[in-house]
Motif scaffolding. Structure first.
Motif, PDB file in Angstrom:
ATOM      1  N   LYS A  27      -7.129 -26.418 -14.358  1.00  0.00           N
ATOM      2  CA  LYS A  27      -7.440 -26.216 -15.773  1.00  0.00           C
ATOM      3  C   LYS A  27      -8.023 -24.831 -16.044  1.00  0.00           C
ATOM      4  O   LYS A  27      -8.571 -24.193 -15.132  1.00  0.00           O
ATOM      5  CB  LYS A  27      -8.411 -27.296 -16.247  1.00  0.00           C
ATOM      6  N   PRO A  28      -7.905 -24.354 -17.295  1.00  0.00           N
ATOM      7  CA  PRO A  28      -8.485 -23.059 -17.660  1.00  0.00           C
ATOM      8  C   PRO A  28      -9.964 -22.989 -17.292  1.00  0.00           C
ATOM      9  O   PRO A  28     -10.722 -23.936 -17.522  1.00  0.00           O
ATOM     10  CB  PRO A  28      -8.299 -23.014 -19.182  1.00  0.00           C
ATOM     11  N   GLY A  29     -10.343 -21.861 -16.691  1.00  0.00           N
ATOM     12  CA  GLY A  29     -11.726 -21.679 -16.272  1.00  0.00           C
ATOM     13  C   GLY A  29     -12.004 -22.147 -14.856  1.00  0.00           C
ATOM     14  O   GLY A  29     -13.074 -21.852 -14.299  1.00  0.00           O
ATOM     15  N   SER A  30     -11.051 -22.873 -14.251  1.00  0.00           N
ATOM     16  CA  SER A  30     -11.245 -23.342 -12.878  1.00  0.00           C
ATOM     17  C   SER A  30     -11.188 -22.184 -11.896  1.00  0.00           C
ATOM     18  O   SER A  30     -10.340 -21.294 -12.022  1.00  0.00           O
ATOM     19  CB  SER A  30     -10.171 -24.368 -12.492  1.00  0.00           C
ATOM     20  N   ARG A  31     -12.075 -22.202 -10.921  1.00  0.00           N
ATOM     21  CA  ARG A  31     -12.071 -21.166  -9.889  1.00  0.00           C
ATOM     22  C   ARG A  31     -11.094 -21.557  -8.791  1.00  0.00           C
ATOM     23  O   ARG A  31     -11.070 -22.706  -8.349  1.00  0.00           O
ATOM     24  CB  ARG A  31     -13.478 -20.997  -9.304  1.00  0.00           C
ATOM     25  N   ILE A  32     -10.264 -20.615  -8.388  1.00  0.00           N
ATOM     26  CA  ILE A  32      -9.325 -20.855  -7.294  1.00  0.00           C
ATOM     27  C   ILE A  32      -9.938 -20.261  -6.029  1.00  0.00           C
ATOM     28  O   ILE A  32     -10.079 -19.036  -5.902  1.00  0.00           O
ATOM     29  CB  ILE A  32      -7.962 -20.210  -7.574  1.00  0.00           C
ATOM     30  N   GLN A  33     -10.313 -21.106  -5.119  1.00  0.00           N
ATOM     31  CA  GLN A  33     -10.967 -20.678  -3.889  1.00  0.00           C
ATOM     32  C   GLN A  33      -9.911 -20.346  -2.839  1.00  0.00           C
ATOM     33  O   GLN A  33      -9.210 -21.232  -2.355  1.00  0.00           O
ATOM     34  CB  GLN A  33     -11.919 -21.761  -3.383  1.00  0.00           C
ATOM     35  N   GLY A  34      -9.814 -19.068  -2.538  1.00  0.00           N
ATOM     36  CA  GLY A  34      -8.786 -18.609  -1.611  1.00  0.00           C
ATOM     37  C   GLY A  34      -8.853 -19.282  -0.259  1.00  0.00           C
ATOM     38  O   GLY A  34      -7.822 -19.630   0.330  1.00  0.00           O
ATOM     39  N   LEU A  35     -10.053 -19.488   0.251  1.00  0.00           N
ATOM     40  CA  LEU A  35     -10.216 -20.100   1.571  1.00  0.00           C
ATOM     41  C   LEU A  35      -9.704 -21.538   1.563  1.00  0.00           C
ATOM     42  O   LEU A  35      -9.039 -21.977   2.507  1.00  0.00           O
ATOM     43  CB  LEU A  35     -11.690 -20.069   1.988  1.00  0.00           C
ATOM     44  N   LYS A  36      -9.990 -22.259   0.493  1.00  0.00           N
ATOM     45  CA  LYS A  36      -9.527 -23.648   0.397  1.00  0.00           C
ATOM     46  C   LYS A  36      -8.009 -23.697   0.277  1.00  0.00           C
ATOM     47  O   LYS A  36      -7.348 -24.531   0.913  1.00  0.00           O
ATOM     48  CB  LYS A  36     -10.165 -24.337  -0.808  1.00  0.00           C
ATOM     49  N   VAL A  37      -7.431 -22.824  -0.555  1.00  0.00           N
ATOM     50  CA  VAL A  37      -5.969 -22.773  -0.693  1.00  0.00           C
ATOM     51  C   VAL A  37      -5.329 -22.440   0.648  1.00  0.00           C
ATOM     52  O   VAL A  37      -4.330 -23.052   1.047  1.00  0.00           O
ATOM     53  CB  VAL A  37      -5.553 -21.731  -1.751  1.00  0.00           C
ATOM     54  N   SER A  38      -5.928 -21.487   1.356  1.00  0.00           N
ATOM     55  CA  SER A  38      -5.413 -21.098   2.671  1.00  0.00           C
ATOM     56  C   SER A  38      -5.396 -22.285   3.624  1.00  0.00           C
ATOM     57  O   SER A  38      -4.417 -22.512   4.342  1.00  0.00           O
ATOM     58  CB  SER A  38      -6.271 -19.965   3.241  1.00  0.00           C
ATOM     59  N   GLY A  39      -6.488 -23.065   3.611  1.00  0.00           N
ATOM     60  CA  GLY A  39      -6.557 -24.227   4.490  1.00  0.00           C
ATOM     61  C   GLY A  39      -5.620 -25.340   4.067  1.00  0.00           C
ATOM     62  O   GLY A  39      -4.946 -25.949   4.901  1.00  0.00           O
ATOM     63  N   ASP A  40      -5.558 -25.609   2.758  1.00  0.00           N
ATOM     64  CA  ASP A  40      -4.700 -26.691   2.258  1.00  0.00           C
ATOM     65  C   ASP A  40      -3.225 -26.430   2.541  1.00  0.00           C
ATOM     66  O   ASP A  40      -2.462 -27.367   2.842  1.00  0.00           O
ATOM     67  CB  ASP A  40      -4.899 -26.861   0.749  1.00  0.00           C
ATOM     68  N   LEU A  41      -2.812 -25.164   2.415  1.00  0.00           N
ATOM     69  CA  LEU A  41      -1.400 -24.827   2.591  1.00  0.00           C
ATOM     70  C   LEU A  41      -1.072 -24.308   3.996  1.00  0.00           C
ATOM     71  O   LEU A  41       0.087 -24.038   4.293  1.00  0.00           O
ATOM     72  CB  LEU A  41      -0.985 -23.769   1.552  1.00  0.00           C
ATOM     73  N   ASN A  42      -2.120 -24.154   4.800  1.00  0.00           N
ATOM     74  CA  ASN A  42      -1.939 -23.642   6.166  1.00  0.00           C
ATOM     75  C   ASN A  42      -1.254 -22.277   6.163  1.00  0.00           C
ATOM     76  O   ASN A  42      -0.266 -22.044   6.861  1.00  0.00           O
ATOM     77  CB  ASN A  42      -1.143 -24.639   7.019  1.00  0.00           C
ATOM     78  N   VAL A  43      -1.812 -21.367   5.352  1.00  0.00           N
ATOM     79  CA  VAL A  43      -1.292 -20.004   5.254  1.00  0.00           C
ATOM     80  C   VAL A  43      -2.451 -19.029   5.402  1.00  0.00           C
ATOM     81  O   VAL A  43      -3.623 -19.417   5.341  1.00  0.00           O
ATOM     82  CB  VAL A  43      -0.582 -19.768   3.900  1.00  0.00           C
ATOM     83  N   SER A  44      -2.127 -17.769   5.595  1.00  0.00           N
ATOM     84  CA  SER A  44      -3.171 -16.777   5.787  1.00  0.00           C
ATOM     85  C   SER A  44      -3.895 -16.469   4.482  1.00  0.00           C
ATOM     86  O   SER A  44      -3.328 -16.586   3.393  1.00  0.00           O
ATOM     87  CB  SER A  44      -2.583 -15.489   6.357  1.00  0.00           C
ATOM     88  N   ARG A  45      -5.137 -16.027   4.597  1.00  0.00           N
ATOM     89  CA  ARG A  45      -5.902 -15.663   3.405  1.00  0.00           C
ATOM     90  C   ARG A  45      -5.298 -14.425   2.739  1.00  0.00           C
ATOM     91  O   ARG A  45      -5.358 -14.277   1.527  1.00  0.00           O
ATOM     92  CB  ARG A  45      -7.367 -15.405   3.795  1.00  0.00           C
TER      93      ARG A  45
END
Length: 227
Positions: A27-45
């Motif tokens: 949602k608008p205003g939500s912070r996208i945490q790069g470290l969490k995305v990296s872990g969830d998708l198993n990709v590099s930061r």
């Protein structure tokens, strides 16, 4: 043979996150945490950082020092700025299609218009993916128009607007289910204009539908502000 590079990992991540933003899973205003995305998708930061820069260029996120990436908000000003430009660009695309029209290409355009109408007729408005099906079908017509016009600058410019427009259109379809019916009417008008070769009618249909969408989004924003 024409060389076509596969989509980069960053682009795939950007499309994944972009879809979540469009559907308001993020949602608008939500912070996208790069470290969490990296872990969830198993990709590099690094790939995630590159994807966030792509999303920033597409006006889906804003990146702030020390705060990181945040899903951008829709405001009355941003919606008006977006539709002011996008409607004019679509009118240009339609006008160029009419100028370059050829008899052997007419059938291809009309087939795509009929495909959109068929999708709209078949879609049950209660289905969770109804909005996405209608949006994808509509962009299919645009892609065929790109081939007819053969203007890479116009195509690239319109495609750069696609994520932001998809976001607003999705919100309109989710909040106003009658928008699906209005979309069907819009494509019927496009077909009529094409059959008659009436460029003014075509641009009138584009402007009317664009303004209809604009007002729906603005009404959603005003309702959210007053809630």
């Amino acid at each position: 043979m024409t060389f076509q590079a596969p989509e980069s990992l960053a682009e795939q991540i950007a499309q994944h996150l972009g879809q979540r933003i469009v559907t308001r899973d993020l949602k608008p205003g939500s912070r996208i945490q790069g470290l969490k995305v990296s872990g969830d998708l198993n990709v590099s930061r690094g790939s995630v950082r590159e994807a966030l820069l792509v999303l920033e260029r597409r006006h889906l996120v804003e990146i702030f020092p020390r705060r990181g990436a945040v899903v951008s908000s829709l405001t009355e000003a941003s919606v008006n700025n977006l539709y002011d430009i996008y409607i004019d660009l679509l009118c240009m695309l339609g006008r160029k299609v009419m100028e370059r029209w050829a008899a052997d290409e007419f059938g291809g355009v009309m087939r795509r218009v009929r495909e959109v109408e068929a999708v709209i007729q078949a879609v049950n408005s209660t289905e969770p993916d109804a909005a996405e099906k209608v949006i994808d079908a509509g962009f299919g017509v645009m892609h065929y128009a790109y081939d007819l016009v053969d203007n890479p600058f116009l195509e690239e410019t319109l495609e750069n607007f696609r994520p932001a427009i998809t976001r607003t259109y999705f919100a309109a379809l989710e909040n106003f289910r009658e928008s699906i019916g209005q979309t069907a009417i819009f494509f019927q008008r496009l077909g009529e204009a094409a059959l008659s070769g009436d460029a003014d009618h075509l641009q009138s249909a584009i402007r009317a539908f664009g303004e209809y969408q604009r007002q729906q989004i603005l009404s959603i924003l005003r309702e959210e502000e007053s809630a």
